[in-house]
Design a protein around this motif. Structure first.
Motif, PDB file in Angstrom:
ATOM      1  N   ARG A   1       0.865  -1.233   0.061  1.00 15.55           N
ATOM      2  CA  ARG A   1      -0.035   0.120  -0.028  1.00 15.55           C
ATOM      3  C   ARG A   1       0.900   1.245  -0.067  1.00 15.55           C
ATOM      4  NH1 ARG A   1      -4.735   1.819   3.855  1.00 15.55           N
ATOM      5  NH2 ARG A   1      -5.989   2.514   2.385  1.00 15.55           N
ATOM      6  N   SER A   2       2.002   1.242   0.800  1.00 17.54           N
ATOM      7  CA  SER A   2       2.718   2.485   0.771  1.00 17.54           C
ATOM      8  C   SER A   2       3.397   2.523  -0.581  1.00 17.54           C
ATOM      9  CB  SER A   2       3.868   2.391   1.917  1.00 17.54           C
ATOM     10  OG  SER A   2       4.637   1.380   1.675  1.00 17.54           O
ATOM     11  N   GLU A   3       3.877   1.619  -1.135  1.00 16.09           N
ATOM     12  CA  GLU A   3       4.566   1.632  -2.595  1.00 16.09           C
ATOM     13  C   GLU A   3       3.350   2.512  -3.715  1.00 16.09           C
ATOM     14  OE1 GLU A   3       5.945  -1.043  -6.319  1.00 16.09           O
ATOM     15  OE2 GLU A   3       6.381  -1.722  -4.196  1.00 16.09           O
ATOM     16  N   ILE A   4       2.215   2.036  -3.575  1.00 17.34           N
ATOM     17  CA  ILE A   4       1.081   2.872  -4.145  1.00 17.34           C
ATOM     18  C   ILE A   4       0.732   4.226  -3.675  1.00 17.34           C
ATOM     19  CG2 ILE A   4      -1.358   3.042  -4.815  1.00 17.34           C
ATOM     20  CD1 ILE A   4      -1.456  -0.344  -4.280  1.00 17.34           C
ATOM     21  N   GLU A   5       1.080   4.553  -2.652  1.00 12.14           N
ATOM     22  CA  GLU A   5       1.102   6.005  -2.094  1.00 12.14           C
ATOM     23  C   GLU A   5       2.102   6.792  -2.741  1.00 12.14           C
ATOM     24  OE1 GLU A   5       0.500   5.950   1.975  1.00 12.14           O
ATOM     25  OE2 GLU A   5      -1.462   5.294   1.953  1.00 12.14           O
ATOM     26  N   VAL A   6       3.387   6.124  -2.512  1.00 10.45           N
ATOM     27  CA  VAL A   6       4.544   6.933  -3.006  1.00 10.45           C
ATOM     28  C   VAL A   6       4.498   7.156  -4.570  1.00 10.45           C
ATOM     29  CG1 VAL A   6       6.922   6.450  -3.673  1.00 10.45           C
ATOM     30  CG2 VAL A   6       6.181   6.039  -1.315  1.00 10.45           C
ATOM     31  N   ARG A   7       4.013   6.079  -5.225  1.00 12.77           N
ATOM     32  CA  ARG A   7       3.819   6.316  -6.836  1.00 12.77           C
ATOM     33  C   ARG A   7       2.845   7.390  -7.121  1.00 12.77           C
ATOM     34  NH1 ARG A   7       4.409   0.610  -9.608  1.00 12.77           N
ATOM     35  NH2 ARG A   7       6.455   0.093  -9.014  1.00 12.77           N
ATOM     36  N   ASN A   8       1.751   7.442  -6.289  1.00 11.35           N
ATOM     37  CA  ASN A   8       0.817   8.457  -6.597  1.00 11.35           C
ATOM     38  C   ASN A   8       1.206   9.880  -6.370  1.00 11.35           C
ATOM     39  OD1 ASN A   8      -1.838   9.524  -6.851  1.00 11.35           O
ATOM     40  ND2 ASN A   8      -2.574   9.061  -5.007  1.00 11.35           N
ATOM     41  N   ARG A   9       1.939   9.876  -5.346  1.00 13.16           N
ATOM     42  CA  ARG A   9       2.817  11.215  -4.955  1.00 13.16           C
ATOM     43  C   ARG A   9       3.630  11.584  -6.032  1.00 13.16           C
ATOM     44  NH1 ARG A   9       4.402  10.688   1.005  1.00 13.16           N
ATOM     45  NH2 ARG A   9       3.520   8.632   0.951  1.00 13.16           N
ATOM     46  N   ALA A  10       4.223  10.684  -6.531  1.00 10.60           N
ATOM     47  CA  ALA A  10       5.451  11.163  -7.617  1.00 10.60           C
ATOM     48  C   ALA A  10       4.607  11.365  -8.774  1.00 10.60           C
ATOM     49  CB  ALA A  10       6.190   9.664  -7.781  1.00 10.60           C
ATOM     50  N   MET A  11       3.452  10.705  -9.123  1.00 12.67           N
ATOM     51  CA  MET A  11       2.566  11.213 -10.207  1.00 12.67           C
ATOM     52  C   MET A  11       1.998  12.526 -10.205  1.00 12.67           C
ATOM     53  SD  MET A  11       2.905   8.727 -12.566  1.00 12.67           S
ATOM     54  CE  MET A  11       1.499   9.031 -13.619  1.00 12.67           C
ATOM     55  N   GLN A  12       1.560  12.836  -9.040  1.00 11.78           N
ATOM     56  CA  GLN A  12       0.884  14.251  -8.783  1.00 11.78           C
ATOM     57  C   GLN A  12       2.071  15.224  -8.878  1.00 11.78           C
ATOM     58  OE1 GLN A  12      -0.680  13.707  -4.982  1.00 11.78           O
ATOM     59  NE2 GLN A  12      -2.437  12.858  -5.616  1.00 11.78           N
ATOM     60  N   SER A  13       3.422  15.029  -8.321  1.00 11.03           N
ATOM     61  CA  SER A  13       4.700  15.906  -8.383  1.00 11.03           C
ATOM     62  C   SER A  13       4.761  16.072  -9.977  1.00 11.03           C
ATOM     63  CB  SER A  13       5.578  15.154  -7.574  1.00 11.03           C
ATOM     64  OG  SER A  13       5.407  15.229  -6.184  1.00 11.03           O
ATOM     65  N   LEU A  14       4.961  15.032 -10.724  1.00  9.50           N
ATOM     66  CA  LEU A  14       5.320  15.050 -12.134  1.00  9.50           C
ATOM     67  C   LEU A  14       4.297  15.896 -12.811  1.00  9.50           C
ATOM     68  CD1 LEU A  14       6.860  14.397 -14.495  1.00  9.50           C
ATOM     69  CD2 LEU A  14       5.687  12.182 -14.784  1.00  9.50           C
ATOM     70  N   ALA A  15       2.999  15.713 -12.651  1.00 13.98           N
ATOM     71  CA  ALA A  15       1.867  16.770 -13.099  1.00 13.98           C
ATOM     72  C   ALA A  15       1.918  18.165 -12.985  1.00 13.98           C
ATOM     73  CB  ALA A  15       0.527  16.189 -12.968  1.00 13.98           C
TER      74      ALA A  15
END
Length: 132
Positions: A1-15
């Motif tokens: 679950r934490s890996e999903i959250e990290v990827r989600n934040r990374a995608m938001q930061s990229l956007a």
């Protein structure tokens, strides 16, 4: 679950970065217009000569060595001027350079009066004009 959250934040930061990069491109033209090209420096010289004529002062103007810019620093060209005339006209001449829209940094300004603080004065100016 934490890996999903990290990827989600990374995608938001990229956007967010992509959005901000697009906005920053809109300011590039403004930033480019702030500094003259090397060719525009001759326009500056002509404007300074016209300013000297308008203020009725005599002017000797020379460009010196160009200093190449760095990543966080613009290029610059050494300039030297000798201006002779009425002290009030010399002040107006300097104010005109200040209002010219060019980035000029004087490293020295030496003023000498021809007759003990009265009459005509001579100003020796040395400094840099910044460019692209």
């Amino acid at each position: 679950r934490s890996e999903i959250e990290v990827r989600n934040r990374a995608m938001q930061s990229l956007a967010l970065l992509q959005t901000e990069a697009g906005r920053a491109k809109g300011y590039r033209g403004d930033l480019d217009r702030l500094l003259p090209t090397e060719e525009d420096l001759f326009v500056f010289r002509n404007k300074v000569k016209a300013l000297a004529a308008a203020e009725k002062v005599t002017l000797t103007f020379t460009f010196g060595t160009k200093n190449e810019g760095k990543i966080n620093e613009p290029s610059s060209v050494i300039l030297r001027m000798t201006v002779n005339g009425d002290p009030a006209a010399l002040v107006r001449f300097l104010e005109g350079i200040e209002r010219s829209g060019y980035f000029v940094a004087f490293s020295s300004i030496e003023v000498a009066y021809q007759a003990h603080g009265k009459g005509a004065a001579t100003a020796e100016l040395a400094g840099l004009i910044f460019s692209k």
